[in-house]
Design a protein around this motif. Structure first.
Motif, PDB file in Angstrom:
ATOM      1  N   LYS A   1       0.833  -1.193   0.000  1.00 47.49           N
ATOM      2  CA  LYS A   1       0.000   0.000   0.000  1.00 47.49           C
ATOM      3  C   LYS A   1       0.875   1.254   0.000  1.00 47.49           C
ATOM      4  O   LYS A   1       2.021   1.228   0.462  1.00 47.49           O
ATOM      5  CB  LYS A   1      -0.908   0.001   1.230  1.00 47.49           C
TER       6      LYS A   1
ATOM      7  N   ASP B   1      -0.673   0.415   6.999  1.00 47.51           N
ATOM      8  CA  ASP B   1      -1.676   0.487   8.071  1.00 47.51           C
ATOM      9  C   ASP B   1      -0.985   0.790   9.397  1.00 47.51           C
ATOM     10  O   ASP B   1      -0.033   0.106   9.801  1.00 47.51           O
ATOM     11  CB  ASP B   1      -2.443  -0.834   8.162  1.00 47.51           C
ATOM     12  N   GLY B   2      -1.489   1.796  10.081  1.00 49.10           N
ATOM     13  CA  GLY B   2      -0.919   2.185  11.365  1.00 49.10           C
ATOM     14  C   GLY B   2       0.130   3.266  11.273  1.00 49.10           C
ATOM     15  O   GLY B   2       0.659   3.692  12.307  1.00 49.10           O
TER      16      GLY B   2
ATOM     17  N   GLN C   1      -1.193  -5.911  14.768  1.00 46.34           N
ATOM     18  CA  GLN C   1      -0.937  -6.699  13.563  1.00 46.34           C
ATOM     19  C   GLN C   1      -0.133  -7.952  13.888  1.00 46.34           C
ATOM     20  O   GLN C   1      -0.299  -8.994  13.264  1.00 46.34           O
ATOM     21  CB  GLN C   1      -0.202  -5.851  12.528  1.00 46.34           C
TER      22      GLN C   1
ATOM     23  N   SER D   1      -5.156 -10.329   7.088  1.00 45.11           N
ATOM     24  CA  SER D   1      -5.271 -10.152   5.644  1.00 45.11           C
ATOM     25  C   SER D   1      -4.395 -11.162   4.958  1.00 45.11           C
ATOM     26  O   SER D   1      -3.197 -11.197   5.168  1.00 45.11           O
ATOM     27  CB  SER D   1      -4.846  -8.740   5.236  1.00 45.11           C
TER      28      SER D   1
END
Length: 368
Positions: free
Chosen positions: A260, A264-265, A354, A361
């Motif tokens: 990405k 994330d985070g 995570q 995911s």
């Protein structure tokens, strides 16, 4: 000189009273090197011409029916109790692709050759499978467990590198057509030696599971990347199941993007700073093409105890294999791949949430 001239096959020299040896020789040269193409010493030999029309053969009458060599009962029906995929160990059934590179009607088994419908990634079983009967049949074929002496004898016979009963597993992992190769070896040998290289060696437990689950055999020996797959005491090659072969390798579907833009985070600036830090940090390991990666997962886990970002040098490994390695490390360590650049893998250990939920995911490695 005159003796040699008299022995010439195409000319007969006759000496006259007024002739001399020199005049005979000059006459011979004038005739031998004549410009006439039909002069006897250089006569053009005509080659027999081949007729273009071949003689017609009268067909012989036969009372026996003509049987074609490829006369198979199509479509083929197989009793294997699982869906057919190109690769079993390198695919994730929990991830749905977002697109396909070829229409679903292009089955790799060929048009009209299989009674199962191709969905673009697999050919599912059409009817329900009774797993109790499947397990009972496998236990019957395997028979009683081998004794230590029998295992040692088989290992000594098939574990060496010069063994003729060997199958190599590459980056494709445990493929569908490999099952047919295993059963072909089992026709004349009790066990087959399997050598694993490349991306599948990151998770040898997964490779062992699919080999036993899809072939019905049992692994009796495992050393690093070398496996020995036993066929069973009651295995009968005449009663082997029908394994329809894939005629070509299907195109891999399109899966969601692996890395990405913003992890994330983290924020965009923090993600950029993590990537720069990883590129400038020393490489934890240097992976080679088609190498053995059995200790990579443990090395990355140990490094994350003290480091936040880890770099793996994958020079000459290939972009496709780099992405597959990153997917497996993400699920096995677990961690977050944040950059693939110049065959360098940058991994971030992620947040505590995570790390506690590694299966948040999942993605198939076949997206590359």
């Amino acid at each position: 000189m005159l003796a040699k001239l008299r022995s010439w096959p195409h000319k007969t020299l006759i000496k006259t009273p007024n002739s001399s040896p020199f005049s005979c020789f000059s006459r011979f040269l004038s005739h031998s090197f004549s410009n006439d193409p039909y002069d006897p010493p250089f006569a053009v030999t005509s080659k027999p011409t081949k007729s273009k029309h071949k003689p017609k053969r009268t067909p012989t009458k036969s009372t026996e029916p003509i049987v074609e060599p490829n006369d198979l009962k199509l479509p083929l029906k197989s009793d294997l109790p699982f869906e057919f995929r190109y690769s079993y160990s390198e695919s994730n059934q929990a991830v749905e692709p977002i697109g396909y590179r070829e229409p679903k009607r292009f089955s790799p088994f060929g048009p009209g050759r299989l009674d199962r419908k191709w969905t673009g990634t697999a050919a599912p079983v059409q009817s329900e499978v009774d797993m109790e009967k499947v397990i009972e049949e496998r236990n019957r074929v395997l028979g009683e467990p081998l004794t230590e002496e029998e295992v040692d004898e088989l290992v000594e016979r098939y574990r060496h590198s010069d063994c003729s009963r060997q199958i190599n597993i590459g980056k494709g992992g445990v493929t569908h057509n490999m099952l047919d190769d295993i059963h072909n070896h089992w026709r004349r040998a009790e066990a087959v030696r399997i050598k694993c290289l490349g991306v599948p060696t990151l998770d040898m437990d997964n490779v062992c599971f699919h080999l036993e689950d899809k072939s019905g055999g049992k692994i009796i020996y495992r050393h690093i990347n070398i496996l020995l797959l036993y066929r069973g005491r009651n295995y009968n090659p005449e009663n082997r199941v029908v394994i329809p072969l894939m005629l070509w390798k299907p195109y891999a579907p399109i899966y969601p993007k692996l890395v990405k833009n913003v992890a994330d985070g983290l924020t965009f600036e923090e993600t950029k700073e993590m990537r720069n830090r990883g590129l400038n940090s020393p490489a934890l390991m240097k992976l080679t093409r088609n190498g053995v990666y059995v200790n990579v997962v443990e090395r990355v886990r140990e490094a994350f105890k003290t480091e936040e970002v880890v770099r793996l040098d994958c020079t000459h490994v290939g972009t496709s294999d780099c992405k597959k390695i990153g997917v497996k490390l993400r699920d096995l360590v677990p961690c977050v791949p944040i950059l693939f650049k110049d065959e360098q893998i940058i991994l971030w250990r992620g947040t505590r949430d995570q790390q506690q939920d590694p299966s948040a995911s999942l993605m198939s490695p076949l997206h590359a």
